[in-house]
Design a protein around this motif. Structure first.
Motif, PDB file in Angstrom:
ATOM      1  N   UNK A   1      10.403  16.385 -17.483  1.00 46.56           N
ATOM      2  CA  UNK A   1      10.821  17.072 -18.693  1.00 46.56           C
ATOM      3  C   UNK A   1      12.076  17.300 -18.506  1.00 46.56           C
ATOM      4  N   UNK A   2      12.395  18.059 -17.321  1.00 50.55           N
ATOM      5  CA  UNK A   2      14.173  18.902 -16.694  1.00 50.55           C
ATOM      6  C   UNK A   2      15.152  17.972 -16.460  1.00 50.55           C
ATOM      7  N   UNK A   3      16.258  17.983 -17.003  1.00 45.02           N
ATOM      8  CA  UNK A   3      16.938  16.660 -16.577  1.00 45.02           C
ATOM      9  C   UNK A   3      17.365  17.121 -15.377  1.00 45.02           C
TER      10      UNK A   3
ATOM     11  N   UNK B   1      18.149   4.889 -20.841  1.00 45.25           N
ATOM     12  CA  UNK B   1      17.085   5.351 -22.124  1.00 45.25           C
ATOM     13  C   UNK B   1      17.017   6.917 -21.676  1.00 45.25           C
ATOM     14  N   UNK B   2      17.813   7.331 -20.759  1.00 50.92           N
ATOM     15  CA  UNK B   2      17.899   9.555 -20.690  1.00 50.92           C
ATOM     16  C   UNK B   2      18.109   9.804 -21.955  1.00 50.92           C
ATOM     17  N   UNK B   3      17.299  10.894 -22.563  1.00 44.23           N
ATOM     18  CA  UNK B   3      18.248  11.401 -23.703  1.00 44.23           C
ATOM     19  C   UNK B   3      19.401  12.272 -23.803  1.00 44.23           C
ATOM     20  N   UNK B   4      19.364  12.421 -22.188  1.00 45.20           N
ATOM     21  CA  UNK B   4      20.883  13.529 -22.073  1.00 45.20           C
ATOM     22  C   UNK B   4      22.200  12.646 -21.394  1.00 45.20           C
TER      23      UNK B   4
ATOM     24  N   UNK C   1      25.246  13.117 -20.073  1.00 45.04           N
ATOM     25  CA  UNK C   1      24.819  13.677 -18.885  1.00 45.04           C
ATOM     26  C   UNK C   1      24.552  12.438 -18.238  1.00 45.04           C
ATOM     27  N   UNK C   2      23.600  12.517 -17.679  1.00 46.75           N
ATOM     28  CA  UNK C   2      22.285  11.689 -17.077  1.00 46.75           C
ATOM     29  C   UNK C   2      22.669  10.601 -17.698  1.00 46.75           C
ATOM     30  N   UNK C   3      22.535   9.523 -18.509  1.00 45.22           N
ATOM     31  CA  UNK C   3      23.527   8.350 -18.332  1.00 45.22           C
ATOM     32  C   UNK C   3      24.697   8.318 -17.774  1.00 45.22           C
ATOM     33  N   UNK C   4      25.930   8.806 -18.075  1.00 42.95           N
ATOM     34  CA  UNK C   4      26.881   8.760 -17.304  1.00 42.95           C
ATOM     35  C   UNK C   4      26.849   8.830 -16.538  1.00 42.95           C
ATOM     36  N   UNK C   5      26.534   9.540 -15.894  1.00 42.75           N
ATOM     37  CA  UNK C   5      26.142   9.733 -14.140  1.00 42.75           C
ATOM     38  C   UNK C   5      25.830   9.069 -13.042  1.00 42.75           C
ATOM     39  N   UNK C   6      24.580   8.062 -14.047  1.00 46.34           N
ATOM     40  CA  UNK C   6      23.810   7.047 -13.011  1.00 46.34           C
ATOM     41  C   UNK C   6      25.103   6.458 -13.827  1.00 46.34           C
ATOM     42  N   UNK C   7      25.295   5.660 -14.803  1.00 43.68           N
ATOM     43  CA  UNK C   7      26.114   4.463 -14.482  1.00 43.68           C
ATOM     44  C   UNK C   7      27.457   4.544 -13.624  1.00 43.68           C
ATOM     45  N   UNK C   8      28.395   5.776 -13.698  1.00 46.83           N
ATOM     46  CA  UNK C   8      29.033   5.721 -12.456  1.00 46.83           C
ATOM     47  C   UNK C   8      28.896   5.947 -10.791  1.00 46.83           C
ATOM     48  N   UNK C   9      27.496   6.245 -10.442  1.00 50.99           N
ATOM     49  CA  UNK C   9      26.949   6.565  -9.510  1.00 50.99           C
ATOM     50  C   UNK C   9      26.360   4.888  -8.997  1.00 50.99           C
ATOM     51  N   UNK C  10      26.558   3.779  -9.758  1.00 49.20           N
ATOM     52  CA  UNK C  10      25.163   2.897  -9.747  1.00 49.20           C
ATOM     53  C   UNK C  10      27.176   1.734  -9.719  1.00 49.20           C
ATOM     54  N   UNK C  11      28.106   2.140 -10.276  1.00 45.10           N
ATOM     55  CA  UNK C  11      28.850   1.486 -10.132  1.00 45.10           C
ATOM     56  C   UNK C  11      29.696   1.839  -8.807  1.00 45.10           C
ATOM     57  N   UNK C  12      29.946   2.413  -8.328  1.00 42.60           N
ATOM     58  CA  UNK C  12      29.892   3.134  -7.461  1.00 42.60           C
ATOM     59  C   UNK C  12      28.824   2.450  -5.749  1.00 42.60           C
TER      60      UNK C  12
END
Length: 208
Positions: free
Chosen positions: A136-138, A166-169, A171-182
């Protein structure tokens, strides 16, 4: 981690001064010293024969410090470091992940697992990271994104894709997308975008 390099991860209570002492005791020649004002900085040494290089990474965004060793005597240099100061192993990182209750300890355990894990997927590590991704901790969930940037295992990529969708936060969705692209462009541990040094919004005492 590239197979040509050996990474030795230091326990949290080992100080930068301790590292300088290790370099002195092991007769390394200083090659370069970085600006300590940077969030992440790297000092470099070489063995007396110049055949093995040692880079000390102070990885401020994730609160970890480690040596990267390359060259002729990586095994010998790594063993001398381990004999000289307290270091993380994958086994004690896994134990820490299972037992930690405090937030900072849990974050440290995730990063210690990522930095000590082998090149090939390890089911025990994946189990702990999947458990962290459901926390539960982002900040704990975001640590899984960072860990995947270092490891790049297919099952973890799938896990981060789930966080991106699906993450509700935000920043997490954004950072996940950047990381996956890199990660797709550069591979694990090598991308300036996948690396937490470039994109992690580090707030260890609050939300990610």
């Amino acid at each position: 981690m590239p197979s040509s390099a050996t990474r030795i991860v230091l326990q949290q209570h080992v100080t930068d001064d301790d590292v300088q002492g290790v370099a002195w005791d092991l007769d390394w020649n200083a090659i370069s010293v970085s600006d300590r004002k940077q969030a992440t900085w790297v000092d470099a040494w070489a063995t007396m024969d110049g055949a093995t290089s040692i880079h000390y990474v102070h990885d401020g965004p994730i609160g970890m410090r480690y040596f990267m060793i390359r060259g002729h005597d990586t095994v010998g240099v790594a063993q001398r470091i381990v004999d000289t100061c307290p270091t993380w192993t994958l086994a004690n990182a896994l134990d820490a992940a299972r037992l930690a209750t405090e937030r900072d300890d849990r974050l440290t355990a995730v990063y210690a697992m990522a930095l000590t894990a082998p090149d090939d997927p390890d089911p025990a590590v994946s189990i702990e990271l999947r458990r962290a991704a459901a926390d539960p901790d982002p900040g704990i969930r975001q640590s899984v994104v960072i860990a995947t940037a270092y490891l790049g295992w297919p099952d973890l990529v799938t896990l981060v894709e789930e966080l991106q969708r699906a993450d509700p936060v935000d920043d997490i969705r954004h950072n996940a997308g950047i990381m996956l692209t890199g990660l797709r462009k550069y591979g694990p541990g090598n991308s300036p975008h996948a690396s937490p040094r470039r994109w992690l919004r580090r707030r260890r005492n609050g939300n990610p």
